[in-house]
Design an enzyme around this catalytic site. Structure first.
Site, PDB file in Angstrom:
ATOM      1  CB  CYS A 244      -5.298  -1.273  -1.813  1.00 29.16           C
ATOM      2  SG  CYS A 244      -6.645  -0.520  -0.903  1.00 29.16           S
TER       3      CYS A 244
ATOM      4  CB  CYS B 273      -8.654  -4.538  -3.725  1.00 32.63           C
ATOM      5  SG  CYS B 273      -7.466  -3.213  -3.426  1.00 32.63           S
TER       6      CYS B 273
ATOM      7  CB  CYS C 283     -11.033  -2.271   0.108  1.00 34.53           C
ATOM      8  SG  CYS C 283     -10.289  -1.740  -1.444  1.00 34.53           S
TER       9      CYS C 283
ATOM     10  CE1 TYR D  38      -4.525  11.315   5.443  1.00 27.75           C
ATOM     11  CE2 TYR D  38      -6.630  10.675   6.391  1.00 27.75           C
ATOM     12  CZ  TYR D  38      -5.338  11.140   6.545  1.00 27.75           C
ATOM     13  OH  TYR D  38      -4.874  11.427   7.793  1.00 27.75           O
TER      14      TYR D  38
ATOM     15  CD  GLU E 235      -1.600   4.618   4.552  1.00 26.81           C
ATOM     16  OE1 GLU E 235      -1.203   5.487   5.367  1.00 26.81           O
ATOM     17  OE2 GLU E 235      -2.266   3.622   4.881  1.00 26.81           O
ATOM     18  CG  ASN E 236      -0.733  11.392  -1.518  1.00 29.06           C
ATOM     19  OD1 ASN E 236      -1.157  12.497  -1.221  1.00 29.06           O
ATOM     20  ND2 ASN E 236       0.216  11.208  -2.409  1.00 29.06           N
ATOM     21  CB  ALA E 237      -0.492  14.318   2.715  1.00 23.65           C
TER      22      ALA E 237
ATOM     23  CG  ASN F 154      -0.472  -0.265   2.510  1.00 23.07           C
ATOM     24  OD1 ASN F 154       0.553  -0.913   2.661  1.00 23.07           O
ATOM     25  ND2 ASN F 154      -1.136   0.242   3.517  1.00 23.07           N
TER      26      ASN F 154
ATOM     27  CD  GLU G 161      -5.358  -5.933  -1.375  1.00 23.10           C
ATOM     28  OE1 GLU G 161      -4.785  -4.823  -1.267  1.00 23.10           O
ATOM     29  OE2 GLU G 161      -6.134  -6.380  -0.520  1.00 23.10           O
TER      30      GLU G 161
HETATM   31  N1  THU Z   1      -5.354  -1.471   2.376  1.00 23.58           N
HETATM   32  C1  THU Z   1      -4.792  -2.288   1.429  1.00 23.58           C
HETATM   33  O1  THU Z   1      -3.664  -2.068   0.979  1.00 23.58           O
HETATM   34  N2  THU Z   1      -5.520  -3.341   1.008  1.00 23.58           N
HETATM   35  C2  THU Z   1      -6.770  -3.637   1.435  1.00 23.58           C
HETATM   36  O2  THU Z   1      -7.376  -4.552   0.921  1.00 23.58           O
HETATM   37  C3  THU Z   1      -7.381  -2.881   2.521  1.00 23.58           C
HETATM   38  C4  THU Z   1      -6.661  -1.652   2.928  1.00 23.58           C
HETATM   39  C5  THU Z   1      -4.574  -0.336   2.832  1.00 23.58           C
HETATM   40  C6  THU Z   1      -5.106   0.997   2.393  1.00 23.58           C
HETATM   41  C7  THU Z   1      -4.529   1.883   3.462  1.00 23.58           C
HETATM   42  O3  THU Z   1      -3.215   2.248   3.092  1.00 23.58           O
HETATM   43  C8  THU Z   1      -4.454   1.023   4.690  1.00 23.58           C
HETATM   44  O4  THU Z   1      -4.547  -0.316   4.232  1.00 23.58           O
HETATM   45  C9  THU Z   1      -5.555   1.274   5.701  1.00 23.58           C
HETATM   46  O5  THU Z   1      -6.783   1.243   5.112  1.00 23.58           O
END
Ligand code: THU
Length: 160
Positions: free
Chosen positions: A72, A114, A111, A67, A63-65, A61, A74
């Site tokens: 993700c 994904c 999620c 959001y 992330e970014n400021a 995963n 996957e």
């Molecule tokens: N996240 C994933 O990388 N995969 C998922 O299937 C669920 C959530 C990440 C997104 C975010 O960076 C962090 O988990 C919290 O949600």
């Protein structure tokens, strides 16, 4: 009015019960949690996609400021696979999650976005993609990404 009961199938394995191939892909997904960029959630997700030619593509995963700009694990793996090997089917995808200093006891659950991308990937190559969700207690195995998303939306739906 009709009521439909949608069912799906998954199996839960102990680590020793998994095949060497499954374990090695999961090990890569676990390793990938160390490369995750997650300064906001501190929830590290690693992914590993095995292609038909044997190549393993890694994701985690990001992330970014801002959001919603993050991605993700996957999808980072599946999009990288599509970008680098557009003609190779993705046959297996492993996911592992690490938070609070340890891998999660129960498998992380992909999620909805994904799951949609996973099923499109499967559909695109016309075969099944096995999905391995690692947990310290047990690993869930889905023989098809479609098992994670009943009533999947696919390209045929666009034709009406
Ligand atoms: N996240 C994933 O990388 N995969 C998922 O299937 C669920 C959530 C990440 C997104 C975010 O960076 C962090 O988990 C919290 O949600």
């Amino acid at each position: 009015m009709k009521e439909y009961n949608l069912t799906t199938k998954m199996r839960a394995y102990q680590w020793e019960e998994l095949s060497d191939e499954q374990r090695s892909l999961i090990e890569i997904a676990k390793e990938q949690t160390e490369r995750s960029y997650c300064p906001y959630s501190h929830y590290h997700v690693g992914a590993a996609a095995r292609l038909a030619n044997g190549v393993v593509i890694r994701g985690c995963n990001q992330e970014n400021a801002a959001y919603p700009s993050g991605l993700c694990a996957e999808r980072s793996a599946l999009f990288a696979a599509g970008a680098q090997y557009p003609d190779e089917a993705v046959e297996q995808l492993a996911i592992a999650c690490f938070t609070g200093g340890h891998f999660t006891k129960e498998p992380g659950s992909p999620c909805g976005a994904c799951r949609q991308v996973m099923t499109e990937t499967e559909h695109r190559y016309g075969g099944k993609m096995q999905v391995l969700l690692f947990g310290e207690n047990e690993t869930y195995v889905f023989d098809s990404a479609a098992d994670l998303l009943p009533l999947i939306f696919v390209s045929e739906n666009l034709k009406g």
